[in-house]
Scaffold this active site. Structure first.
Site, PDB file in Angstrom:
ATOM      1  N   ASP A 189      32.392   2.208   1.985  1.00  0.00           N
ATOM      2  CA  ASP A 189      31.452   3.328   1.808  1.00  0.00           C
ATOM      3  C   ASP A 189      32.191   4.627   1.565  1.00  0.00           C
ATOM      4  O   ASP A 189      31.708   5.508   0.864  1.00  0.00           O
ATOM      5  CB  ASP A 189      30.616   3.569   3.075  1.00  0.00           C
ATOM      6  CG  ASP A 189      29.783   2.392   3.475  1.00  0.00           C
ATOM      7  OD1 ASP A 189      29.445   1.587   2.603  1.00  0.00           O
ATOM      8  OD2 ASP A 189      29.470   2.288   4.678  1.00  0.00           O
ATOM      9  N   HIS A 203      31.002   1.548   6.674  1.00  0.00           N
ATOM     10  CA  HIS A 203      31.766   0.386   6.215  1.00  0.00           C
ATOM     11  C   HIS A 203      33.009   0.941   5.511  1.00  0.00           C
ATOM     12  O   HIS A 203      32.916   1.976   4.835  1.00  0.00           O
ATOM     13  CB  HIS A 203      31.046  -0.431   5.139  1.00  0.00           C
ATOM     14  CG  HIS A 203      29.726  -1.010   5.492  1.00  0.00           C
ATOM     15  ND1 HIS A 203      28.554  -0.323   5.356  1.00  0.00           N
ATOM     16  CD2 HIS A 203      29.380  -2.247   5.917  1.00  0.00           C
ATOM     17  CE1 HIS A 203      27.542  -1.107   5.698  1.00  0.00           C
ATOM     18  NE2 HIS A 203      28.004  -2.276   6.040  1.00  0.00           N
TER      19      HIS A 203
HETATM   20  C1  XUL Z   1      21.891  -4.899   6.282  1.00  0.00           C
HETATM   21  C2  XUL Z   1      22.345  -4.071   7.403  1.00  0.00           C
HETATM   22  C3  XUL Z   1      23.729  -3.537   7.299  1.00  0.00           C
HETATM   23  C4  XUL Z   1      24.477  -3.499   8.580  1.00  0.00           C
HETATM   24  C5  XUL Z   1      25.933  -3.115   8.444  1.00  0.00           C
HETATM   25  O1  XUL Z   1      20.598  -5.338   6.396  1.00  0.00           O
HETATM   26  O2  XUL Z   1      21.603  -3.771   8.306  1.00  0.00           O
HETATM   27  O3  XUL Z   1      23.643  -2.277   6.739  1.00  0.00           O
HETATM   28  O4  XUL Z   1      23.892  -2.629   9.486  1.00  0.00           O
HETATM   29  O5  XUL Z   1      26.626  -3.952   7.607  1.00  0.00           O
END
Ligand code: XUL
Ligand code: CO
Length: 439
Positions: free
Chosen positions: A106, A103
């Protein structure tokens, strides 16, 4: 100088099933050919940045437990972001995986305003590009975090406030373009806050229309900039919202159909999200494949006794074999792959623990792939299914699904006046025993 916490850990190698070394692969042999393709190309493994590097081991009852030089869980300076990046790539390289995922927030230094966000994201992107070049580790997918910051408490695309909708558009535009510049292969949207906590304060029709428009804008922008990867939604029924609009694959398909997106958007199926929705993991893969929207997988399991997303590493070969059968039946991945969206337990505080979890998960997955490939190559399972539906290949079956009307079929049944019609045995136990011979 960056403090490198993985310096003492030797790169993980394939040592074969007899190896006693717990930091070796017993089954994952990247170049081994399975059904005409290398294991590496079947699995397309990725490590997620957030659980392994951005999360500090905190939970809703307690503070972070991981002592790392980049201080996860605290406000991130550029220096800490750089340290995290160096260590993350040390980890990917030692593990020997071809991909990672992240993300925006992150990896970058903390930002308060859009211009600062753009500056900090671009700064880490440049350094990341060099790391990727040097290591050969690629980006499987990028995503924007539209759920952690307080501004997203009522959603991003589904916020009641159009200014927040614009903030979400900003973050996604930035991250989609960063993903493209980093040669990322896909872009994921997970909508943890795209849902509601109570209908008492929610205009559902308004929110669904917002989400439909938002997703169409993302797709329009993807085409405008020429991004070649897939755009994916990651279904999840709830947590953090009480109800999320993308609750499972079938629901997402209906949403895509409603907003004209079935040809443009696919799903990233997460094992733990499937089970939280009351589905099996393999059900979600088979549904996505049947509807033509299978794209990616987040391969983390839940805990059968806990009703939330525990994000644990997979450790059951038997369970994953069933899922891998569906992946192979679906024809495998195109630009997708398996992302370990999983985290160590908060008591697993050593740097070495990050290897034990991934090595174990990768080996379980590799072994499940070998089992599933043997089952498909053996042919008995698929032959049974083919035979079960053979009636549809007959003249009568073809006409029943083709030119026949309801009246013609009804008249035919009346004319036969046959009370003896029964389906043949479904042989469930026989098939379960057959599968167990390969596990
Ligand atoms: C949350 C989840 C996230 C997504 C990316 O449950 O799985 O980490 O994969 O936003
Ligand atoms: Co996920």
């Amino acid at each position: 100088m960056t403090d490198r916490i993985f310096a003492d850990i030797a790169p993980i190698r394939y040592e074969g099933p007899e190896s006693e070394n717990l930091l070796s692969y017993r089954w994952y042999d990247a170049d081994r050919q399975v059904m005409g393709k290398s294991m590496k190309d079947h699995l397309r493994l990725a490590v997620c940045y957030w659980h392994s590097f951005a999360w500090g081991g905190h939970d809703i009852f307690g503070a972070g437990t991981f002592v790392r030089p980049w201080q996860p869980g605290q406000a991130v300076t550029q220096e800490l972001a750089d340290n995290k990046l160096d260590n993350a790539f040390d980890f990917f390289e030692r593990l020997g995986v071809p991909y990672f995922c992240f993300h925006d927030v992150d990896a970058m230094a903390t930002a308060e305003t859009p211009s600062e966000h753009q500056r900090h994201l671009r700064a880490i992107e440049e350094k990341m590009a060099r790391k990727m070049e040097d290591s050969g580790v690629g980006l499987l997918w990028g995503t924007a975090n539209l759920f952690s910051h307080p501004r997203y408490a009522a959603g991003g695309a589904t916020s009641p406030d159009p200014e927040i909708f614009a903030w979400a558009a900003f973050q996604v535009r930035e991250m989609l373009e960063t993903t493209q510049r980093l040669k990322g292969e896909n872009y994921v949207l997970w909508g943890g806050r795209e849902g509601y906590d109570t209908l008492l304060n929610t205009d559902m029709k308004q929110e669904l229309d917002q989400l439909g428009r938002f997703l169409n804008m993302v797709v329009e922008h993807k085409h405008k900039i020429g991004f070649k990867g897939l755009i994916l939604i990651e279904p999840k029924p709830h947590e953090p919202s009480k109800h999320q609009y993308d609750r499972d694959t079938g629901t997402v398909y209906g949403f895509l159909e409603r907003y004209g997106l079935t040809e443009e958007v696919k799903v990233n199926i997460e094992a733990n999200h499937a089970t939280l929705a009351g589905n099996t993991f393999e059900h979600e893969i088979a549904t996505a494949s049947a509807l033509g929207i299978f794209g990616l997988i987040d391969i983390n399991r839940g805990d059968p006794q806990n009703g939330w997303d525990t994000d644990q590493f997979p450790n059951s070969v038997a369970e994953l074999t069933l899922a891998l059968i569906e992946v192979l039946r679906a024809g495998g991945f195109t630009s997708g792959g398996f992302n370990f969206d999983s985290k160590v337990r908060r008591q697993s505080v050593d740097a070495e623990d990050l290897f034990h979890d991934h090595v174990g998960g990768i080996d379980v997955l590799a072994r499940a792939l070998l089992n599933a490939a043997s089952i498909i190559e053996d042919g008995r399972l698929d032959a049974f299914v083919k035979d079960r539906y053979a009636g549809w290949e007959s003249d009568f079956g073809r006409a029943a699904l083709g030119e026949r009307t309801l009246v013609e079929l009804a008249d035919w049944a009346l004319e036969q006046d046959n009370s003896a019609s029964r389906p043949p045995s479904g042989r469930q136990e026989h098939l379960e025993n057959l599968i167990n011979r390969f596990v």
